[in-house]
Design an enzyme around this catalytic site. Structure first.
Site, mmCIF file in Angstrom:
data_model
loop_
_atom_site.group_PDB
_atom_site.id
_atom_site.type_symbol
_atom_site.label_atom_id
_atom_site.label_comp_id
_atom_site.label_asym_id
_atom_site.label_seq_id
_atom_site.Cartn_x
_atom_site.Cartn_y
_atom_site.Cartn_z
ATOM 1 N N ASP A 98 57.615 26.043 35.903
ATOM 2 C CA ASP A 98 57.691 26.613 34.550
ATOM 3 C C ASP A 98 58.961 27.459 34.451
ATOM 4 O O ASP A 98 59.491 27.688 33.369
ATOM 5 C CB ASP A 98 56.515 27.553 34.251
ATOM 6 N N ASP A 110 41.475 22.912 25.901
ATOM 7 C CA ASP A 110 42.245 24.164 26.082
ATOM 8 C C ASP A 110 42.430 24.942 24.788
ATOM 9 O O ASP A 110 43.517 25.442 24.499
ATOM 10 C CB ASP A 110 43.632 23.867 26.695
ATOM 11 N N HIS A 154 53.658 28.442 37.029
ATOM 12 C CA HIS A 154 53.913 27.435 38.056
ATOM 13 C C HIS A 154 55.384 27.599 38.451
ATOM 14 O O HIS A 154 56.211 27.952 37.606
ATOM 15 C CB HIS A 154 53.789 26.012 37.505
ATOM 16 N N ASP A 199 44.127 30.352 29.837
ATOM 17 C CA ASP A 199 44.748 29.056 30.147
ATOM 18 C C ASP A 199 44.431 28.135 28.976
ATOM 19 O O ASP A 199 43.526 27.305 29.041
ATOM 20 C CB ASP A 199 44.206 28.480 31.456
ATOM 21 N N ASP A 227 40.186 17.518 27.847
ATOM 22 C CA ASP A 227 40.421 18.945 28.139
ATOM 23 C C ASP A 227 41.178 19.569 26.964
ATOM 24 O O ASP A 227 42.373 19.393 26.818
ATOM 25 C CB ASP A 227 41.264 19.025 29.419
ATOM 26 N N HIS A 276 36.788 23.283 31.913
ATOM 27 C CA HIS A 276 36.480 22.319 32.972
ATOM 28 C C HIS A 276 34.981 22.231 33.242
ATOM 29 O O HIS A 276 34.431 21.144 33.421
ATOM 30 C CB HIS A 276 37.236 22.683 34.255
ATOM 31 N N GLU A 294 37.316 27.549 35.187
ATOM 32 C CA GLU A 294 37.866 27.444 33.820
ATOM 33 C C GLU A 294 36.763 27.027 32.850
ATOM 34 O O GLU A 294 36.042 26.058 33.099
ATOM 35 C CB GLU A 294 39.009 26.430 33.787
ATOM 36 N N GLU A 314 40.733 25.901 41.808
ATOM 37 C CA GLU A 314 40.285 25.585 40.441
ATOM 38 C C GLU A 314 39.752 24.153 40.389
ATOM 39 O O GLU A 314 40.467 23.206 40.682
ATOM 40 C CB GLU A 314 41.473 25.752 39.486
ATOM 41 N N ASP A 320 40.070 31.242 34.261
ATOM 42 C CA ASP A 320 40.835 30.600 33.185
ATOM 43 C C ASP A 320 39.975 30.571 31.931
ATOM 44 O O ASP A 320 38.996 29.818 31.836
ATOM 45 C CB ASP A 320 41.243 29.172 33.584
ATOM 46 N N MET A 378 49.583 36.344 39.061
ATOM 47 C CA MET A 378 49.199 35.053 39.670
ATOM 48 C C MET A 378 50.358 34.073 39.611
ATOM 49 O O MET A 378 51.130 34.069 38.658
ATOM 50 C CB MET A 378 47.984 34.485 38.916
ATOM 51 N N LYS A 433 38.082 20.764 38.451
ATOM 52 C CA LYS A 433 38.082 20.043 37.172
ATOM 53 C C LYS A 433 37.485 18.670 37.438
ATOM 54 O O LYS A 433 37.820 18.048 38.450
ATOM 55 C CB LYS A 433 39.517 19.915 36.649
HETATM 56 C C1 GCO Z 1 44.652 21.845 33.467
HETATM 57 C C2 GCO Z 1 44.555 23.069 34.342
HETATM 58 C C3 GCO Z 1 45.861 23.761 34.569
HETATM 59 C C4 GCO Z 1 45.821 24.763 35.682
HETATM 60 C C5 GCO Z 1 47.191 25.248 35.956
HETATM 61 C C6 GCO Z 1 47.252 26.410 36.902
HETATM 62 O O1 GCO Z 1 43.608 21.349 33.128
HETATM 63 O O2 GCO Z 1 45.753 21.425 33.125
HETATM 64 O O3 GCO Z 1 43.631 23.944 33.767
HETATM 65 O O4 GCO Z 1 46.267 24.374 33.359
HETATM 66 O O5 GCO Z 1 44.970 25.826 35.406
HETATM 67 O O6 GCO Z 1 47.911 24.201 36.451
HETATM 68 O O7 GCO Z 1 46.869 26.050 38.123
HETATM 69 MN MN MN Z 2 43.201 25.951 34.267
HETATM 70 MN MN MN Z 3 42.412 22.974 32.068
#
Ligand code: GCO
Ligand code: MN
Ligand code: MN
Length: 391
Positions: free
Chosen positions: A59, A259, A56, A293, A257, A222, A219, A183, A247, A90, A185
């Protein structure tokens, strides 16, 4: 001895700066790990065999950095990438952390917020292109509601469309070689987020002025949060030539979420996904980045973060080997062999009144077909045995 699971550049493994740089804060407690310098993260990613890093805007560059601070940071970061052999395939923009985005960015009711979001995204696009990115991801984390009394969902969709159309034109006007990946979610951080699944995004894309420039970034976590099959979502995106980015992580159904490290919770689904991406069951290999991700458990220190990152790549390569073994298994080939009937197949597409007649006059023993077993129990057991290394 060479490690056959060791990551190689052609594996195209990438991590976000925000993933290996995640300091472990959550809504109930602060960070447990120190903030790491983006240049150090890149060097370490090079060391462990990753191919690329994604980011990002914020970041790398603080939200309120001056133009000269920005240029110094970007210069140092580019040097670190070159030195480590790491590419930036990306980039994306953070439209969710600053309070100005608390009620959305492109869908917000206040035109000033929408203007700010467009401006910030154009800057992030310039940054991404400067670093060599070919894909730009849109994750609308705050594009949603808690109370739907605040806005007509149709208005939100129209505003989002206006924003993406504007930005496609910006990319064309600048002559950039860049595609967008949307993306989905279902929720978190908003009560409900617009376009909650990859399927919703795929339809929305077809309504854009330059739909050819826009695809999806599905993702694992998600789609799983929504209780849906990730393999089906990715398959639909691939069939539509709309899988622009992915992702990878893992997630238990019905949770926040999470991850988690790729494959940690769902090795069987992960194997089925890899079959699709690698084309071991047929079809072309998908050539995009294998982007993780995900982030390390909050229980970990910095060493644990690198255990996490190595684990994502290693599990991918182990499962890839398992998928290849499964699809070269003679019994699997026999069980999944395509059923072809040259008399019937042509009748099943391209309507004509003659085909209606032909279909009606076919002799089909429905009871016999209904009584025969499919042998998917046998097939799935073979899959499990390959997964567990017992075959
Ligand atoms: C989340 C998302 C993020 C995006 C990221 C890139 O649930 O926080 O998955 O991690 O993927 O902001 O666009
Ligand atoms: Mn993501
Ligand atoms: Mn996510």
């Amino acid at each position: 001895m060479t490690d056959r699971y060791a990551p190689k550049p052609e594996d195209r493994f990438t991590f976000g700066l925000w993933t290996v740089g995640n300091p472990g804060g959550d809504p109930f407690g602060p960070a447990v790990r120190p903030t790491q310098d983006p240049c150090d993260l890149v060097r370490k990613l090079g060391e462990i065999g990753a191919w690329g890093v994604n980011l990002h805007d914020n970041d790398l560059i603080p939200f309120d950095a001056s133009a000269s601070e920005r240029d110094t940071i970007v210069g140092n970061f580019k040097a670190a990438c070159e030195e480590s052999g790491i590419v930036v395939p990306m980039a994306t923009t953070n439209l969710f952390s600053h309070p100005i985005f608390k009620d959305g960015a492109f869908t917000a009711n206040d035109p000033k917020v929408r203007a700010f979001a467009l401006r910030k995204t154009m800057d992030a696009i310039d940054l991404g292109v400067e670093l060599g990115a070919k894909n730009f991801v849109f994750w609308g984390g705050r594009e949603g509601t808690e109370s739907d009394a605040c806005r007509d969902p149709r208005t939100a969709i129209q505003r989002f469309r206006d924003g993406i159309n504007f930005l496609c034109e910006y990319v064309k006007d600048q002559g950039y070689d860049l595609r967008f990946a949307l993306e989905a979610k279902p929720n978190e951080p908003r009560g409900d987020i617009y376009f909650p699944t990859t399927g919703h995004m795929l339809h929305f894309i077809e309504t854009l002025d330059h739909s050819e420039m826009v695809g999806v970034n599905p993702e694992v976590a998600h789609e799983t949060m929504a209780g849906l099959s990730f393999v089906h979502a990715v398959g639909q995106a691939m069939e539509a030539n709309k899988l622009f980015h992915i992702d990878l992580n893992s997630q238990k159904i019905g949770r926040y979420d999470q991850d988690f490290r790729f494959g940690a919770e769902d090795p069987k689904q992960a194997l089925l996904l890899i079959r699709l991406l690698e084309g071991t069951a047929g079809g072309e290999r998908w050539e995009g980045s294998r982007h993780f991700d995900a982030h390390s458990y909050r229980t970990e220190d910095i060493d644990g973060v690198w255990d996490f990152a190595r684990g994502c790549m290693r599990t991918y390569n182990i499962l890839k080997e398992r998928a290849q073994a499964f699809d070269s298994d003679a019994e699997v080939k026999q069980l999944t062999a395509e059923m072809v009937d040259p008399a019937i197949d042509p009748l099943l597409k391209d309507f004509s009144p003659q085909k209606v007649e032909a279909l009606r006059s076919l002799s089909i023993d429905h009871d016999a077909i209904g009584a025969a077993g499919m042998q998917w129990e046998r097939l799935d057991q073979i899959l499990i045995e390959h997964l567990l290394g017992a075959r």
